[in-house]
Design an enzyme around this catalytic site. Structure first.
Site, mmCIF file in Angstrom:
data_model
loop_
_atom_site.group_PDB
_atom_site.id
_atom_site.type_symbol
_atom_site.label_atom_id
_atom_site.label_comp_id
_atom_site.label_asym_id
_atom_site.label_seq_id
_atom_site.Cartn_x
_atom_site.Cartn_y
_atom_site.Cartn_z
ATOM 1 N N GLU A 70 65.691 -22.215 5.534
ATOM 2 C CA GLU A 70 66.535 -22.489 6.037
ATOM 3 C C GLU A 70 67.474 -22.953 7.021
ATOM 4 O O GLU A 70 68.698 -23.722 6.858
ATOM 5 C CB GLU A 70 67.175 -21.272 5.006
ATOM 6 C CG GLU A 70 66.555 -20.657 3.968
ATOM 7 C CD GLU A 70 64.608 -20.667 4.581
ATOM 8 O OE1 GLU A 70 64.650 -20.158 5.630
ATOM 9 O OE2 GLU A 70 64.681 -20.081 3.210
ATOM 10 N N ALA A 94 70.331 -15.058 -1.564
ATOM 11 C CA ALA A 94 71.347 -15.120 -0.697
ATOM 12 C C ALA A 94 70.385 -14.267 0.649
ATOM 13 O O ALA A 94 70.979 -14.065 1.634
ATOM 14 C CB ALA A 94 72.549 -14.479 -0.886
ATOM 15 N N ASP A 95 69.495 -13.024 0.183
ATOM 16 C CA ASP A 95 68.910 -12.834 1.200
ATOM 17 C C ASP A 95 67.618 -13.514 1.699
ATOM 18 O O ASP A 95 67.201 -13.743 2.950
ATOM 19 C CB ASP A 95 67.631 -11.953 0.305
ATOM 20 C CG ASP A 95 68.457 -11.645 -1.103
ATOM 21 O OD1 ASP A 95 67.984 -10.137 -0.863
ATOM 22 O OD2 ASP A 95 68.474 -12.638 -1.364
ATOM 23 N N TYR A 96 67.710 -15.109 1.571
ATOM 24 C CA TYR A 96 66.984 -15.899 2.341
ATOM 25 C C TYR A 96 67.898 -16.779 3.489
ATOM 26 O O TYR A 96 67.340 -17.785 3.954
ATOM 27 C CB TYR A 96 65.817 -16.524 1.334
ATOM 28 C CG TYR A 96 65.209 -16.408 0.976
ATOM 29 C CD1 TYR A 96 64.818 -15.047 0.868
ATOM 30 C CD2 TYR A 96 64.478 -17.122 -0.517
ATOM 31 C CE1 TYR A 96 63.683 -14.464 -0.218
ATOM 32 C CE2 TYR A 96 63.540 -16.729 -1.344
ATOM 33 C CZ TYR A 96 62.902 -15.336 -0.800
ATOM 34 O OH TYR A 96 62.580 -15.111 -2.143
ATOM 35 N N HIS A 139 65.614 -9.628 -3.113
ATOM 36 C CA HIS A 139 66.214 -10.729 -4.206
ATOM 37 C C HIS A 139 67.323 -10.468 -4.509
ATOM 38 O O HIS A 139 67.891 -10.484 -5.296
ATOM 39 C CB HIS A 139 65.064 -11.455 -5.194
ATOM 40 C CG HIS A 139 64.136 -11.946 -4.465
ATOM 41 N ND1 HIS A 139 62.848 -10.832 -4.491
ATOM 42 C CD2 HIS A 139 63.963 -13.039 -4.071
ATOM 43 C CE1 HIS A 139 62.067 -11.528 -3.955
ATOM 44 N NE2 HIS A 139 62.343 -13.035 -3.950
#
Lengths: 352, 428
Positions: A70, A94-96, A139
């Site tokens: 990312e 978005a968690d990543y 997630h």
């Protein structure tokens, strides 16, 4: 530059994914500087299929898969933007996004400022967010307030297919970096918060009637979804539908405002509403402490203090990681909304 | 060029975007994959300098040949009982996966991930470690727990997020964690376990301990910065750690070329960092065992870290959430030139006269029964979303050791809300 597609007025019924896909399609057709990339984005068309068909149509150099990195995804977006392109990278969840934060916070967000306008980063980072899909803590997160806290990034969250397309086109055409959060719980249909009843598909909702061509919903403009005089309900994303449903079920004359853009915020709409209703409830799925509700609460208090007839209420997720099996006890659903509405209406003028 | 007024007449640049060899509808043909013969990849001494073995990052450690015979310098010469134990653990892992995958399809849980075709990586690797060595797995190493005889019921309780789930229903299915099992809490964020394993190994070394750490990640996730952070720390501090890259060719829909696999091997990254690197046939349980044993001994004798690339194939989808038929050729798994790890070890045992079809069929039946029995027992404790969850209060516990006031308040709000909702959920 290819020939711009004109908005001929034709519309097609689209769910949220299809509307988002159409926004990128329109932008890629109008401007060959627009490109999309991310993990599983190219051939497969994204794990939620938001970029489906774009590689086939625009080729591998404008819609491509990336390494699982990312930091690299956002970093190369900054570099491509510095060259003059208009990248629309996807972060799969978005968690990543956290490994990419340095490139966003320290680089993209400040590039215009630190180069005195010579280099800019007109990138739009799309990322699905929010829970309600039994995704567990990696997630389901809603990290929007991390981004509103950063100077130089715009934060946009749509709640319908129609808004999603118009806002995404506006974001892509915007000269500054935008984080575009997609509420994945409502990709396929609006969710009223009643997890134990079947979800209606978007086709039953008027906002699924999406123009085929180019149109823009300006960033920074809220949508007054329902006019009312009893209380102002500020919400965005999935919670717009949960809030609207709760208001209908309780039969309360609430004014429901879908913020659509958290930054820049449509303060005018908020002030006008709270001055009218004298009460304010802020609804978000994200954790409570230092959530965007805290900022909204401070702004309303600073600007509408003498109009307030009751303390501002926040309806939010709890300050815990998003649990897996207890998801529905965590999610700010109809009961949490009802209790907050009851609390805010108790003061002074009394009855619900 | 000093002047900005003149530009040379140059050909246009081209952006290279990798493309896998086969897509849906294509016939898979892996005949171009170079597979060195058994014995061709040498086995250096445990104490050899990593500078003297860069060739191993480009070779392929193999023990079992196509006829099922074990040969070459890497043959760990395991006794038949150990071989049968490894075979059984792999078969049990596959049976467990099959059963839990079906349970997800039946709506008993939200998610599942199989490790079909990759059983040797976790199982044989674990057999080569000591029981008290610490593992930092990714999400496809359920074979570690099974090789360590961990309770299947306990694993299933986690998959079902039920009232006996040791993780209190907090984690997505398969994200196991057990300190007693020497199995670090699995994260959904990728490759984060890599530097953590290095840190654990550094601590073990700093404390004069004898235990080492092992960690696993997919080749796709090896693109994450965490992988590179792990490599540099492991190299600088010569940490007693084994870093496994499970190259199963696919990261959801992205083939290994999007992790750099078209340009070099994953093991070759070791060379740049000054780490010993091995490339291993990941479908050869004996090769995995031998490589892990070599790396473990090296780590245990203060000769530093090893990066092992396990060359294997993800025979099923990424998880219950994707359909591999959408992005890769359907016959890839069948065409994979290194076969299936269970079939290969079975063949070897038969070749050496220590196994036969009858015993194999009996073993398959036994592991199927074992899994079925465990499932019945686990389902008594509940399946996801049917009321047999942990009490609501557990949501707020263990955010911190001691609950701060704001969480206590929020917990009370939650209990009030549950009462207002006619106590739909179970509390203490």
């Amino acid at each position: 530059m290819s020939k711009a597609r004109e908005n001929t007025g034709s519309t097609t019924q689209r769910n949220m994914i299809q509307a988002i896909n159409s926004a990128m399609d329109v932008c890629m057709e109008r401007d060959d500087n627009v490109c999309v990339f991310g993990e599983d984005v190219g051939y497969y068309g994204g794990v939620f299929r938001a970029t489906a068909g774009l590689q086939e149509k625009y080729g591998k150099t404008r819609s491509f898969d990336t390494p699982i990195n990312e930091c690299g995804i956002i970093g190369v977006a900054v570099g491509m933007a510095a060259y003059g392109m208009r990248p629309v990278p996807e972060i799969q969840f978005a968690d990543y996004i956290y490994p990419g934060l340095d490139q966003l916070v320290s680089e993209a967000a400040r590039l215009r400022y630190r180069s005195a306008g010579e280099f800019t980063a007109p990138i739009t980072i799309r990322t699905p967010f929010g829970g309600g899909i039994f995704g567990g803590q990696t997630h389901s997160q809603s990290p929007e307030s991390i981004f509103t806290h950063v100077c130089g990034v715009k934060t946009v969250i749509p709640s319908t297919p129609y808004d999603a397309k118009g806002l995404l086109i506006a974001a892509i055409e915007d000269p500054d970096p935008v984080v575009f959060f997609e509420p994945k719980r409502i990709y396929n249909g609006p969710f009223d918060g009643h997890y134990d009843t079947p979800v209606l598909p978007w086709s039953k909702h008027p906002a699924s009637d999406v123009p085929d061509g180019h149109y823009v919903i300006p960033l920074g403009k809220a949508n007054v979804l329902r006019e009312g005089s009893a209380v102002t309900m500020l919400c965005y994303g999935t919670m717009v539908h949960v809030t609207a449903a709760a208001v209908e079920e309780l039969g309360i004359d609430a004014e429901v405002i879908d913020l659509r853009t958290l930054l820049p915020l449509d303060m005018e709409a908020i002030e006008a509403s709270v001055e009218k209703t004298g009460r304010c409830i802020i609804v978000h799925e994200a954790t409570r402490t230092s959530g965007f509700g805290a900022e909204l609460s401070a702004l309303v208090q600073e600007r509408c203090f003498y109009h307030l007839e009751a303390p501002i209420q926040r309806v939010t997720g709890y300050d815990t990681p998003y649990p897996h099996s207890l998801e529905w006890a965590y999610f700010p659903g109809p009961v949490r909304l009802r209790l907050a509405i009851e609390r805010v209406m108790e003061d002074v003028s009394g009855n619900l | 060029m000093a002047s900005d007024t003149e530009r040379r007449n140059l050909p246009p640049l081209k952006l290279h975007v990798p493309e896998p060899k086969f897509r849906p509808g294509d016939d898979a043909d892996f005949s171009d994959i170079v597979i060195p013969a058994v014995g061709e990849t040498r086995r250096p001494d445990i104490a050899d300098d990593h500078r003297d073995m860069p060739d191993l990052s480009y070779g392929l450690v193999r023990v079992l040949d196509d006829e099922g015979k074990a040969a070459g310098p890497w043959d760990p010469k395991l006794d038949p009982d150990t071989l049968r134990k490894i075979l059984r653990a792999m078969a049990l892992t596959r049976a467990f996966d099959g059963r839990m995958f079906r349970a997800q399809r039946q709506g008993k849980t939200s998610f599942y991930m199989k490790c079909t075709g990759e059983e040797a990586v976790a199982v044989a690797g674990t057999f080569a470690l000591d029981r008290d060595d610490m593992t930092f797995p990714s999400y496809r190493q359920q074979g570690i727990l099974i090789a360590r005889d961990w309770s299947l019921v306990d694993m299933m309780n986690q998959v079902y997020s039920n009232k006996k789930d040791r993780l209190m229903g907090r984690q997505l299915p398969i994200m196991y964690s057990t300190k007693q099992g020497g199995f670090f809490s699995i994260s959904g964020n990728l490759a984060t376990q890599f530097p953590q394993a290095v840190g654990w190994a550094m601590a073990s070394a700093a404390k004069g301990d004898t235990r080492i750490a092992a960690t696993w990640t997919g080749e796709g996730s090896s693109a994450e910065g965490d992988f590179h952070s792990a490599c540099i720390f492991a190299s600088v501090y010569r940490a007693p750690v084994i870093m496994n890259v499970v190259n199963n060719q696919w990261a959801i829909s992205s083939f290994s070329g999007f992790a750099g696999g078209d340009e070099t091997t994953f093991a070759a990254r070791a060379v740049g960092y000054g780490i010993a690197g091995l490339r291993v046939d990941g479908n050869d349980a004996l090769a995995v065992y031998a490589a892990t044993q070599w790396a473990a001994e090296r780590a245990r004798t203060n000769h530093g870290p090893t990066l092992i690339e396990h060359f294997t194939y993800r025979a099923e989808g990424h998880s219950t959430s994707d359909d591999p038929g959408q992005y890769r050729s359907a016959d890839e798994a069948a065409e994979w030139p290194l076969g299936d790890p269970i079939a290969r070890l079975k063949k070897h045992l038969i070749v050496i006269g220590e196994w036969d079809e009858e015993r194999h069929a009996k073993m398959d039946e036994e592991v199927a029964t074992q899994v079925k029995t465990a499932q019945k027992q686990a389902e008594k404790n509940g399946i996801l979303g049917h009321g047999l969850h942990q009490p609501l209060e557990t949501m707020f516990e263990q955010v911190f050791e001691e609950m701060p006031w704001h969480l206590k308040e929020q917990m009370q709000d939650m209990l009030d809300e549950n009462e207002a909702a006619n106590n739909v959920a179970k509390t203490r």
